[in-house]
Design a protein around this motif. Structure first.
Motif, PDB file in Angstrom:
ATOM      1  N   ARG A   1       0.817  -1.139  -0.213  1.00 23.91           N
ATOM      2  CA  ARG A   1       0.104   0.055  -0.029  1.00 23.91           C
ATOM      3  C   ARG A   1       1.010   1.139   0.031  1.00 23.91           C
ATOM      4  N   ASP A   2       1.886   1.258   0.757  1.00 24.53           N
ATOM      5  CA  ASP A   2       2.573   2.398   0.796  1.00 24.53           C
ATOM      6  C   ASP A   2       3.581   2.410  -0.452  1.00 24.53           C
ATOM      7  N   HIS A   3       3.744   1.571  -1.124  1.00 27.79           N
ATOM      8  CA  HIS A   3       4.506   1.350  -2.199  1.00 27.79           C
ATOM      9  C   HIS A   3       3.653   2.108  -3.291  1.00 27.79           C
ATOM     10  N   LEU A   4       2.564   2.028  -3.327  1.00 24.75           N
ATOM     11  CA  LEU A   4       1.351   2.496  -4.423  1.00 24.75           C
ATOM     12  C   LEU A   4       1.180   3.959  -3.961  1.00 24.75           C
ATOM     13  N   ARG A   5       1.710   4.394  -2.806  1.00 23.84           N
ATOM     14  CA  ARG A   5       1.156   5.503  -2.374  1.00 23.84           C
ATOM     15  C   ARG A   5      -0.138   5.904  -1.939  1.00 23.84           C
ATOM     16  N   LEU A   6      -0.921   4.716  -1.366  1.00 26.43           N
ATOM     17  CA  LEU A   6      -2.364   4.831  -1.354  1.00 26.43           C
ATOM     18  C   LEU A   6      -2.561   5.391   0.134  1.00 26.43           C
ATOM     19  N   GLY A   7      -3.776   6.043   0.341  1.00 27.95           N
ATOM     20  CA  GLY A   7      -4.074   6.316   1.571  1.00 27.95           C
ATOM     21  C   GLY A   7      -4.561   5.365   2.522  1.00 27.95           C
ATOM     22  N   THR A   8      -4.921   5.692   3.817  1.00 24.07           N
ATOM     23  CA  THR A   8      -5.571   4.763   4.778  1.00 24.07           C
ATOM     24  C   THR A   8      -6.704   5.534   5.184  1.00 24.07           C
ATOM     25  N   GLY A   9      -7.587   4.927   6.047  1.00 27.16           N
ATOM     26  CA  GLY A   9      -8.977   5.333   6.878  1.00 27.16           C
ATOM     27  C   GLY A   9     -10.142   5.311   6.042  1.00 27.16           C
ATOM     28  N   PHE A  10     -10.093   4.667   4.800  1.00 26.03           N
ATOM     29  CA  PHE A  10     -11.407   4.665   4.089  1.00 26.03           C
ATOM     30  C   PHE A  10     -12.279   3.513   4.509  1.00 26.03           C
ATOM     31  N   ALA A  11     -13.535   3.645   4.311  1.00 22.02           N
ATOM     32  CA  ALA A  11     -14.576   2.729   4.709  1.00 22.02           C
ATOM     33  C   ALA A  11     -14.227   1.199   4.115  1.00 22.02           C
ATOM     34  N   ASP A  12     -13.952   1.571   3.029  1.00 22.64           N
ATOM     35  CA  ASP A  12     -13.628   0.078   2.375  1.00 22.64           C
ATOM     36  C   ASP A  12     -12.308  -0.374   2.154  1.00 22.64           C
ATOM     37  N   LEU A  13     -11.498   0.092   3.308  1.00 24.49           N
ATOM     38  CA  LEU A  13     -10.097  -0.576   3.338  1.00 24.49           C
ATOM     39  C   LEU A  13      -9.717  -2.032   3.265  1.00 24.49           C
ATOM     40  N   GLY A  14     -10.828  -2.657   4.228  1.00 30.83           N
ATOM     41  CA  GLY A  14     -10.662  -4.174   4.003  1.00 30.83           C
ATOM     42  C   GLY A  14     -10.637  -4.676   2.765  1.00 30.83           C
ATOM     43  N   ALA A  15     -11.713  -4.124   1.928  1.00 30.04           N
ATOM     44  CA  ALA A  15     -11.934  -4.719   0.504  1.00 30.04           C
ATOM     45  C   ALA A  15     -10.768  -4.292  -0.396  1.00 30.04           C
ATOM     46  N   GLU A  16     -10.171  -3.461  -0.063  1.00 26.86           N
ATOM     47  CA  GLU A  16      -9.223  -2.811  -0.860  1.00 26.86           C
ATOM     48  C   GLU A  16      -7.993  -3.755  -0.616  1.00 26.86           C
ATOM     49  N   ASP A  17      -7.634  -3.797   0.655  1.00 23.52           N
ATOM     50  CA  ASP A  17      -6.571  -4.633   1.102  1.00 23.52           C
ATOM     51  C   ASP A  17      -6.724  -6.105   0.445  1.00 23.52           C
ATOM     52  N   ALA A  18      -7.838  -6.649   0.282  1.00 21.81           N
ATOM     53  CA  ALA A  18      -8.299  -8.143  -0.020  1.00 21.81           C
ATOM     54  C   ALA A  18      -7.615  -7.976  -1.716  1.00 21.81           C
ATOM     55  N   ALA A  19      -8.023  -7.068  -2.473  1.00 17.44           N
ATOM     56  CA  ALA A  19      -7.559  -6.799  -3.885  1.00 17.44           C
ATOM     57  C   ALA A  19      -6.145  -6.695  -3.937  1.00 17.44           C
ATOM     58  N   LEU A  20      -5.307  -5.822  -2.867  1.00 12.87           N
ATOM     59  CA  LEU A  20      -3.943  -5.533  -2.902  1.00 12.87           C
ATOM     60  C   LEU A  20      -3.416  -7.129  -2.595  1.00 12.87           C
ATOM     61  N   GLU A  21      -3.900  -7.875  -1.726  1.00  8.30           N
ATOM     62  CA  GLU A  21      -3.106  -9.339  -1.614  1.00  8.30           C
ATOM     63  C   GLU A  21      -3.512 -10.201  -2.769  1.00  8.30           C
ATOM     64  N   ALA A  22      -4.485  -9.892  -3.410  1.00  5.39           N
ATOM     65  CA  ALA A  22      -4.667 -10.761  -4.656  1.00  5.39           C
ATOM     66  C   ALA A  22      -3.391 -10.639  -5.721  1.00  5.39           C
ATOM     67  N   TYR A  23      -3.215  -9.004  -5.849  1.00  7.35           N
ATOM     68  CA  TYR A  23      -2.277  -8.800  -6.852  1.00  7.35           C
ATOM     69  C   TYR A  23      -0.802  -9.217  -6.376  1.00  7.35           C
ATOM     70  N   LEU A  24      -0.625  -9.107  -5.079  1.00  8.31           N
ATOM     71  CA  LEU A  24       0.640  -9.758  -4.727  1.00  8.31           C
ATOM     72  C   LEU A  24       0.660 -11.182  -4.795  1.00  8.31           C
ATOM     73  N   ARG A  25      -0.333 -11.974  -4.648  1.00  5.79           N
ATOM     74  CA  ARG A  25      -0.268 -13.347  -4.751  1.00  5.79           C
ATOM     75  C   ARG A  25       0.014 -13.616  -6.203  1.00  5.79           C
ATOM     76  N   ALA A  26      -0.718 -12.889  -7.192  1.00  4.78           N
ATOM     77  CA  ALA A  26      -0.715 -13.044  -8.782  1.00  4.78           C
ATOM     78  C   ALA A  26       0.802 -12.872  -9.101  1.00  4.78           C
ATOM     79  N   ALA A  27       1.368 -11.753  -8.701  1.00  9.53           N
ATOM     80  CA  ALA A  27       2.772 -11.543  -8.681  1.00  9.53           C
ATOM     81  C   ALA A  27       3.771 -12.471  -8.369  1.00  9.53           C
ATOM     82  N   ILE A  28       3.611 -12.905  -7.290  1.00  8.52           N
ATOM     83  CA  ILE A  28       4.618 -14.098  -6.595  1.00  8.52           C
ATOM     84  C   ILE A  28       4.497 -15.161  -7.526  1.00  8.52           C
ATOM     85  N   ALA A  29       3.205 -15.632  -7.914  1.00  6.97           N
ATOM     86  CA  ALA A  29       2.875 -16.831  -8.761  1.00  6.97           C
ATOM     87  C   ALA A  29       3.710 -16.662 -10.118  1.00  6.97           C
ATOM     88  N   ALA A  30       3.560 -15.577 -10.509  1.00  7.87           N
ATOM     89  CA  ALA A  30       3.967 -15.189 -12.064  1.00  7.87           C
ATOM     90  C   ALA A  30       5.736 -15.234 -11.907  1.00  7.87           C
TER      91      ALA A  30
END
Length: 202
Positions: A20-49
């Motif tokens: 999240r810091d690498h992308l310079r995204l903010g924090t404190g948004f109501a949908d932070l959990g959903a956004e973190d789930a998406a970031l985790e999915a991108y990390l997993r995809a990058a690791i797999a690749a």
């Protein structure tokens, strides 16, 4: 040859906050959990690749390699690295009945490019006609993100960032890796060893 991943990367081992810091995204948004789930999915995809391109396992997991034949009776390469431990070697007959090979009969050669198991003396045990051998082992640089080499960790962030930036254009795609990612992983790339061809039959 069949390689099965027996355990998955735990969510807690993924650097979602750092990404999240690498992308310079903010924090404190109501949908932070959903956004973190998406970031985790991108990390997993990058690791797999990156793991697919390098045959290197970034975060430690357990695997089982099943073979019909040894590569040779003197040495059996493992298709991914680094391998930290071999948990068991099990011979199975045609009916599937298993016999565990005593650990004193083989050893792990933990080579970073071509890990393998070799007999302590003599030859690897014979595999019955129509049977298989199952090698259970642990591979990966470590259980925590901080165990990764810096260049591979940076490559994951760069590739995951590309997935994030392209999320509105179809998300994760099969596009070629960016030059910067390829430059970072180049020294880790190894020609994949096919562990099941040739070798000694029972």
């Amino acid at each position: 040859m069949m390689l099965n991943e027996e355990t998955a990367i735990a969510s807690g081992a993924l650097p979602v906050a750092e990404f999240r810091d690498h992308l310079r995204l903010g924090t404190g948004f109501a949908d932070l959990g959903a956004e973190d789930a998406a970031l985790e999915a991108y990390l997993r995809a990058a690791i797999a690749a990156i793991e697919g391109r390098t045959s290197k396992v970034l975060i430690s997991r357990d695997y089982t390699l099943t073979l019909a034949y040894w590569r040779t009776a003197e040495s059996q390469p493992l298709p991914i690295a680094p391998v930290s431990a071999v948990a068991s070697v099990t011979l199975r007959d045609r009916a599937g009945a298993g016999t565990v090979v005593e650990a004193e009969h083989y050893r792990l050669i933990a080579d970073l490019s071509r890990p393998r198991i070799e007999p302590i003396s003599g030859l690897l045990p014979s595999i019955a006609t129509g049977g298989t051998v199952e090698i259970a082992f642990t591979a990966g640089f470590g259980a925590a993100w901080g165990d990764l080499p810096v260049d591979l960790a940076q490559a994951v962030f760069l590739l995951a960032a590309q997935y994030y930036e392209n999320r509105l254009d179809g998300g994760i795609t099969g596009e070629a890796m960016p030059f910067g990612v390829m430059a970072l992983i180049e020294r880790w790339r190894t020609v994949r060893v096919l562990g099941g061809y040739g070798g000694a039959r029972g």
